[in-house]
Design an enzyme around this catalytic site. Structure first.
Site, PDB file in Angstrom:
ATOM      1  N   LEU A 154       0.820  -1.211   0.000  1.00 42.29           N
ATOM      2  CA  LEU A 154       0.000   0.000   0.000  1.00 42.29           C
ATOM      3  C   LEU A 154       0.854   1.260   0.000  1.00 42.29           C
ATOM      4  O   LEU A 154       0.506   2.252  -0.646  1.00 42.29           O
ATOM      5  CB  LEU A 154      -0.968  -0.030   1.172  1.00 42.29           C
ATOM      6  CG  LEU A 154      -2.134  -0.989   0.895  1.00 42.29           C
ATOM      7  CD1 LEU A 154      -2.961  -1.221   2.147  1.00 42.29           C
ATOM      8  CD2 LEU A 154      -3.018  -0.461  -0.227  1.00 42.29           C
ATOM      9  N   GLY A 180       4.093   1.674  -1.257  1.00 44.83           N
ATOM     10  CA  GLY A 180       4.771   1.859  -2.543  1.00 44.83           C
ATOM     11  C   GLY A 180       3.806   2.091  -3.694  1.00 44.83           C
ATOM     12  O   GLY A 180       4.031   2.976  -4.535  1.00 44.83           O
ATOM     13  N   ARG A 239      -2.963  -4.292  21.592  1.00 48.01           N
ATOM     14  CA  ARG A 239      -2.398  -5.619  21.329  1.00 48.01           C
ATOM     15  C   ARG A 239      -1.339  -6.041  22.333  1.00 48.01           C
ATOM     16  O   ARG A 239      -1.292  -7.199  22.742  1.00 48.01           O
ATOM     17  CB  ARG A 239      -1.782  -5.613  19.930  1.00 48.01           C
ATOM     18  CG  ARG A 239      -2.837  -5.494  18.898  1.00 48.01           C
ATOM     19  CD  ARG A 239      -2.274  -5.338  17.515  1.00 48.01           C
ATOM     20  NE  ARG A 239      -3.391  -5.233  16.596  1.00 48.01           N
ATOM     21  CZ  ARG A 239      -3.263  -5.021  15.295  1.00 48.01           C
ATOM     22  NH1 ARG A 239      -2.074  -4.893  14.766  1.00 48.01           N
ATOM     23  NH2 ARG A 239      -4.326  -4.954  14.528  1.00 48.01           N
ATOM     24  N   ARG A 255       1.808  -0.392  17.914  1.00 47.73           N
ATOM     25  CA  ARG A 255       0.885   0.162  16.918  1.00 47.73           C
ATOM     26  C   ARG A 255      -0.543  -0.256  17.244  1.00 47.73           C
ATOM     27  O   ARG A 255      -0.794  -1.430  17.529  1.00 47.73           O
ATOM     28  CB  ARG A 255       1.254  -0.338  15.523  1.00 47.73           C
ATOM     29  CG  ARG A 255       0.245   0.070  14.464  1.00 47.73           C
ATOM     30  CD  ARG A 255       0.664  -0.360  13.079  1.00 47.73           C
ATOM     31  NE  ARG A 255       0.593  -1.783  12.858  1.00 47.73           N
ATOM     32  CZ  ARG A 255      -0.529  -2.450  12.566  1.00 47.73           C
ATOM     33  NH1 ARG A 255      -1.690  -1.821  12.501  1.00 47.73           N
ATOM     34  NH2 ARG A 255      -0.495  -3.749  12.351  1.00 47.73           N
ATOM     35  N   LEU A 274      -2.342   0.518   7.748  1.00 49.76           N
ATOM     36  CA  LEU A 274      -2.854   0.848   6.416  1.00 49.76           C
ATOM     37  C   LEU A 274      -3.015   2.359   6.303  1.00 49.76           C
ATOM     38  O   LEU A 274      -2.701   2.968   5.280  1.00 49.76           O
ATOM     39  CB  LEU A 274      -4.190   0.144   6.171  1.00 49.76           C
ATOM     40  CG  LEU A 274      -4.186  -1.391   6.301  1.00 49.76           C
ATOM     41  CD1 LEU A 274      -5.546  -1.960   5.913  1.00 49.76           C
ATOM     42  CD2 LEU A 274      -3.108  -2.020   5.419  1.00 49.76           C
TER      43      LEU A 274
HETATM   44  C1  FAD Z   1      -2.183 -10.865   8.335  1.00 52.44           C
HETATM   45  C2  FAD Z   1      -2.061  -9.390   8.481  1.00 52.44           C
HETATM   46  C3  FAD Z   1      -3.185  -8.610   8.633  1.00 52.44           C
HETATM   47  C4  FAD Z   1      -3.084  -7.227   8.779  1.00 52.44           C
HETATM   48  N1  FAD Z   1      -4.213  -6.488   8.917  1.00 52.44           N
HETATM   49  C5  FAD Z   1      -4.106  -5.142   9.040  1.00 52.44           C
HETATM   50  C6  FAD Z   1      -5.278  -4.337   9.151  1.00 52.44           C
HETATM   51  O1  FAD Z   1      -6.399  -4.831   9.135  1.00 52.44           O
HETATM   52  N2  FAD Z   1      -5.111  -2.998   9.270  1.00 52.44           N
HETATM   53  C7  FAD Z   1      -3.890  -2.402   9.281  1.00 52.44           C
HETATM   54  O2  FAD Z   1      -3.817  -1.174   9.382  1.00 52.44           O
HETATM   55  N3  FAD Z   1      -2.772  -3.149   9.150  1.00 52.44           N
HETATM   56  C8  FAD Z   1      -2.853  -4.489   9.029  1.00 52.44           C
HETATM   57  N4  FAD Z   1      -1.713  -5.240   8.898  1.00 52.44           N
HETATM   58  C9  FAD Z   1      -0.419  -4.559   8.740  1.00 52.44           C
HETATM   59  C10 FAD Z   1      -0.302  -4.038   7.312  1.00 52.44           C
HETATM   60  O3  FAD Z   1      -0.865  -4.958   6.416  1.00 52.44           O
HETATM   61  C11 FAD Z   1       1.140  -3.781   6.882  1.00 52.44           C
HETATM   62  O4  FAD Z   1       1.824  -3.081   7.872  1.00 52.44           O
HETATM   63  C12 FAD Z   1       1.169  -2.970   5.602  1.00 52.44           C
HETATM   64  O5  FAD Z   1       0.355  -3.565   4.625  1.00 52.44           O
HETATM   65  C13 FAD Z   1       2.578  -2.796   5.090  1.00 52.44           C
HETATM   66  O6  FAD Z   1       2.520  -2.133   3.856  1.00 52.44           O
HETATM   67  P1  FAD Z   1       3.830  -1.639   3.131  1.00 52.44           P
HETATM   68  O7  FAD Z   1       3.406  -1.009   1.854  1.00 52.44           O
HETATM   69  O8  FAD Z   1       4.651  -0.832   4.041  1.00 52.44           O
HETATM   70  O9  FAD Z   1       4.684  -2.961   2.838  1.00 52.44           O
HETATM   71  P2  FAD Z   1       4.275  -4.407   2.209  1.00 52.44           P
HETATM   72  O10 FAD Z   1       2.832  -4.544   1.910  1.00 52.44           O
HETATM   73  O11 FAD Z   1       4.911  -5.400   3.099  1.00 52.44           O
HETATM   74  O12 FAD Z   1       5.006  -4.372   0.829  1.00 52.44           O
HETATM   75  C14 FAD Z   1       6.389  -4.506   0.705  1.00 52.44           C
HETATM   76  C15 FAD Z   1       6.731  -4.478  -0.763  1.00 52.44           C
HETATM   77  O13 FAD Z   1       8.132  -4.390  -0.912  1.00 52.44           O
HETATM   78  C16 FAD Z   1       8.600  -5.367  -1.838  1.00 52.44           C
HETATM   79  N5  FAD Z   1       9.971  -5.646  -1.463  1.00 52.44           N
HETATM   80  C17 FAD Z   1      10.466  -5.956  -0.241  1.00 52.44           C
HETATM   81  N6  FAD Z   1      11.808  -6.062  -0.316  1.00 52.44           N
HETATM   82  C18 FAD Z   1      12.156  -5.815  -1.597  1.00 52.44           C
HETATM   83  C19 FAD Z   1      13.397  -5.784  -2.291  1.00 52.44           C
HETATM   84  N7  FAD Z   1      14.561  -5.973  -1.663  1.00 52.44           N
HETATM   85  N8  FAD Z   1      13.372  -5.529  -3.621  1.00 52.44           N
HETATM   86  C20 FAD Z   1      12.197  -5.302  -4.274  1.00 52.44           C
HETATM   87  N9  FAD Z   1      11.002  -5.289  -3.660  1.00 52.44           N
HETATM   88  C21 FAD Z   1      10.997  -5.561  -2.339  1.00 52.44           C
HETATM   89  C22 FAD Z   1       7.620  -6.495  -1.704  1.00 52.44           C
HETATM   90  O14 FAD Z   1       7.649  -7.323  -2.844  1.00 52.44           O
HETATM   91  C23 FAD Z   1       6.322  -5.711  -1.554  1.00 52.44           C
HETATM   92  O15 FAD Z   1       5.877  -5.328  -2.816  1.00 52.44           O
HETATM   93  C24 FAD Z   1      -1.811  -6.623   8.779  1.00 52.44           C
HETATM   94  C25 FAD Z   1      -0.671  -7.402   8.636  1.00 52.44           C
HETATM   95  C26 FAD Z   1      -0.790  -8.776   8.496  1.00 52.44           C
HETATM   96  C27 FAD Z   1       0.445  -9.590   8.413  1.00 52.44           C
END
Ligand code: FAD
Length: 649
Positions: free
Chosen positions: A46, A48, A340, A445, A451
């Protein structure tokens, strides 16, 4: 004393005016000049996806990278329960201030006031943006968007799409991203893993990435780099995170000069399906939303515990008066909706006292019998249907008939790359957003806030703040990827890969990672002690040595090789694990998810030490094998009264 390497750039003025003031000061790049500028975004979750789509729409040339075969399969897709926003749709007296207050308090007073206030301020715009994209949020009968409650909060401000909120939000962001890909402003590089950051003249200028299908090592240049690479929860091997989630990009940046903040702040989520064997490689979350209606309990009598473990009775046969609804007992004001960290520790306390309800003694009940009676089958089905289905598929027990069994597990990491108010790291031109930065969540958190933060960063903060940096760059030519700095970085990557293949040992990567996970859970898990942390550090170091003698990675670099991918990430997990333990050792206080056993009240609650630890701990890399240097960013609370967290009355 402020550290001159940590300039947080928090604007002056009243809290509620800081973001407006900063936005008015930020230099804007004209449309003509935006077309000359290139930005690399690593990660398509979300954070990126929303950033890349927004930057593309603004007219920058964006390159976006991810590990998966499609940007829409990022880990964010797993998010279940919802996203917070201060809309006050329920008319329950919610406000920007209240969301700000809850988040600072929930984080146990270890996050920046200015950032958290801005997060609360932009939260409402996120919902509007997502609705406009067509995200199918749940609605009330009259058409208003529905809300539910999450932990640590006494209003209903969580927007949701059944138990699939992350998936729906990501589809929205992905649709916007695709529009930009079609327009040519964003170029997507799926199945490309960043393996190093390239710095030229002290500024982030590009990355080295491995094409995961062919093994080719490729160079990409830009005027700025954004890391949206998620959290490092998989250091523990077993976690609720996606299998590909890792902390490697953050560690590559750390080794090149980006400070790593509060690494010890990791979140343990209270409601996960308990570990059920040695061959498991992933844990499943049962969304926090379930605590809106589910009641958590264990038996009061040890004889009932024993009978449950031997399957002589079913939980539903235990009469009401023999159940200990321990969260409702200990925290009457918030009951099952305590944050939590509090709920996790309370489950551990009951299980440590011998009341765990499964064979391993590491499970408590989450019971919907009352909710089904009160609301009826249909309402419960509408709210949690897919989660019930998922639970039954995994455990073969129907939550409609018997309570779920749950236990805490690693879920999220509050620590991450240190960023200033503009979301820039200590390396000029390198930004970090979403879970990858140390973010706005302090020591813990609150649910549904990740999100919110990822999308706030990606849609509404970074696209503006990065302009301030890029406004100086439009006259600079495109980055030359044949520069010696690229040669050097590529050479180092190739050497790292060759070194791993050269070990030719006998152990699989997973078997060693599992050992790291055991060390982390034992010594850097839900409860930490000085002695344990020191032992943990020694054991991590010993395991790292073992890895370099015993690991076996089959195949070659020049092919699709997931064992190699995992090995490269494990090398970084060792370093993260060690850094987490060092940070935890330094922080001689209990706060949020960081529970130092030496620092607790008589009732077993966290005991902060505001006098000595009210700061962000930012670690600077000092070379392989050398101790990192600790920098401190003092935290000031001018708009909120600092208090001991109280969820009892
Ligand atoms: C089961 C579960 C349920 C959740 N439910 C909720 C919820 O209901 N509400 C809420 O607020 N939060 C929730 N969370 C937390 C939330 O989903 C995450 O914190 C959030 O989605 C992280 O988003 P992000 O964009 O930072 O990273 P991510 O979604 O983790 O994306 C990381 C991206 O980086 C890429 N990447 C990583 N390393 C590299 C690399 N070296 N080279 C190239 N690409 C790379 C991956 O491929 C991916 O595309 C939940 C988490 C989990 C595990």
């Amino acid at each position: 004393m402020a550290d001159n390497k940590l300039i947080s750039k928090i604007p002056d003025g009243p809290l509620a005016e800081k973001w407006t003031r900063r936005k008015s000061e930020i230099r804007i790049v004209s449309p003509n000049n935006k077309r000359k500028l290139e930005v690399i975004v690593v990660g398509t979750g979300l954070g990126g996806a929303s950033a890349a789509a927004s930057l593309g729409e603004l007219g920058y040339n964006v390159k976006i990278f991810c590990i998966s075969d499609s940007p829409r399969r990022a880990h964010s897709i797993a998010a279940q329960g919802g996203i917070n926003a201060a809309k006050n749709y329920q008319n329950d007296n919610d406000s920007v201030y209240r969301l700000f207050y809850d988040t600072i308090k929930g984080g146990d007073y270890r996050s920046r006031e200015a950032n958290v206030y801005r997060l609360a301020e932009v939260s409402a715009a996120i919902i509007d943006q997502c609705v406009a994209q067509g995200v199918p949020f749940a609605r009330e009968y009259g058409g208003y968007l529905a809300n539910r409650s999450f932990g640590g909060v006494q209003v209903s401000r969580t927007f949701y799409a059944r138990g699939q909120t992350g998936q729906q939000l990501l589809l929205g962001a992905y649709a916007s991203l695709n529009k930009e890909i079609a327009a040519g402003t964003v170029t997507s590089y799926p199945r490309h893993e960043m393996l190093d950051l390239v710095i030229i003249n002290g500024q982030a200028k590009g990355i080295i990435a491995r094409n995961l299908v062919t093994g080719e090592i490729e160079r990409f240049g830009a005027h700025a780099v954004v890391l949206a690479t998620g959290g490092y929860g998989n250091t523990y091997f077993l976690s609720t995170n996606a299998m590909n989630s890792n902390g490697s990009a953050a560690m590559q940046a750390y080794r090149k000069g980006a400070f790593f903040a509060n690494p010890c702040f990791a979140q343990i989520h209270p409601t996960c399906i308990p570990v059920h064997g040695d061959q498991q490689c992933k844990l499943t979350l049962m969304s926090e939303s379930l605590r809106n209606d589910g009641r958590i309990w264990v038996p009061k009598k040890m004889e009932d515990v024993m009978k449950l473990r031997k399957h002589e009775i079913k939980p539903s046969q235990i009469p009401e008066e023999d159940r200990d609804y321990y969260l409702e007992r200990r925290y009457p004001a918030f009951g099952n909706l305590v944050p939590r960290d509090v709920a996790s520790r309370a489950a551990k306390e009951r299980c440590d006292a011998g009341y765990g309800v499964n064979e391993t003694g590491l499970a408590v009940f989450l019971d919907f019998a009352d909710a089904i009676k009160r609301l009826g089958h249909q309402r419960v089905e509408e709210r949690y249907g897919n989660l019930f289905q998922m639970y039954e598929k995994i455990t073969t027990t129907s939550p409609w008939e018997e309570p779920m069994m749950i236990y805490p597990a690693i879920h999220y990491t509050m620590g991450g790359l240190w960023v200033d108010y503009d979301l820039q790291t200590t390396i000029p031109g390198l930004y970090a957003i979403g879970e990858a930065n140390f973010s706005d969540h302090g020591g813990n958190r609150l649910g549904a806030s990740a999100l919110m933060q990822g999308l706030a960063d990606g849609y509404f903060i970074l696209p503006y703040t990065i302009g301030d940096y890029l406004s100086h760059k439009f006259a600079e030519p495109k980055t030359d990827t044949s520069a010696p700095e690229f040669d050097e970085a590529e050479k180092a990557v190739r050497e790292r890969i060759a070194k791993i293949f050269a070990v030719k040992g006998t152990e699989t990567v997973d078997s060693i990672h599992k050992k790291l996970g055991h060390i982390m859970w034992e010594y850097v898990g839900m409860a930490r002690t000085e002695e344990g942390l020191k032992k943990g550090i020694e054991e991590i170091r010993a395991l790292r040595e073992e890895f370099w003698k015993t690991v076996r990675v089959p195949g070659t670099n020049e092919e699709f090789n997931q064992e190699l991918e995992k090995a490269l990430r494990l090398v970084d997990f060792f370093d993260i694990g060690e850094l987490m333990a060092m940070d935890a050792l330094n922080r001689k206080e209990s706060c949020g998810g960081h529970f130092r056993e030496e620092m607790q009240t008589e009732e077993g609650e966290t005991k902060r030490d505001d006098e000595n630890f009210m700061y962000v701990a930012a670690w600077e890399y000092k070379g392989e094998g050398a101790e990192p240097e600790l920098h401190k960013e003092p935290l000031k609370y001018e708009n909120i009264k600092i208090a001991t967290r109280n969820y009892k009355d």
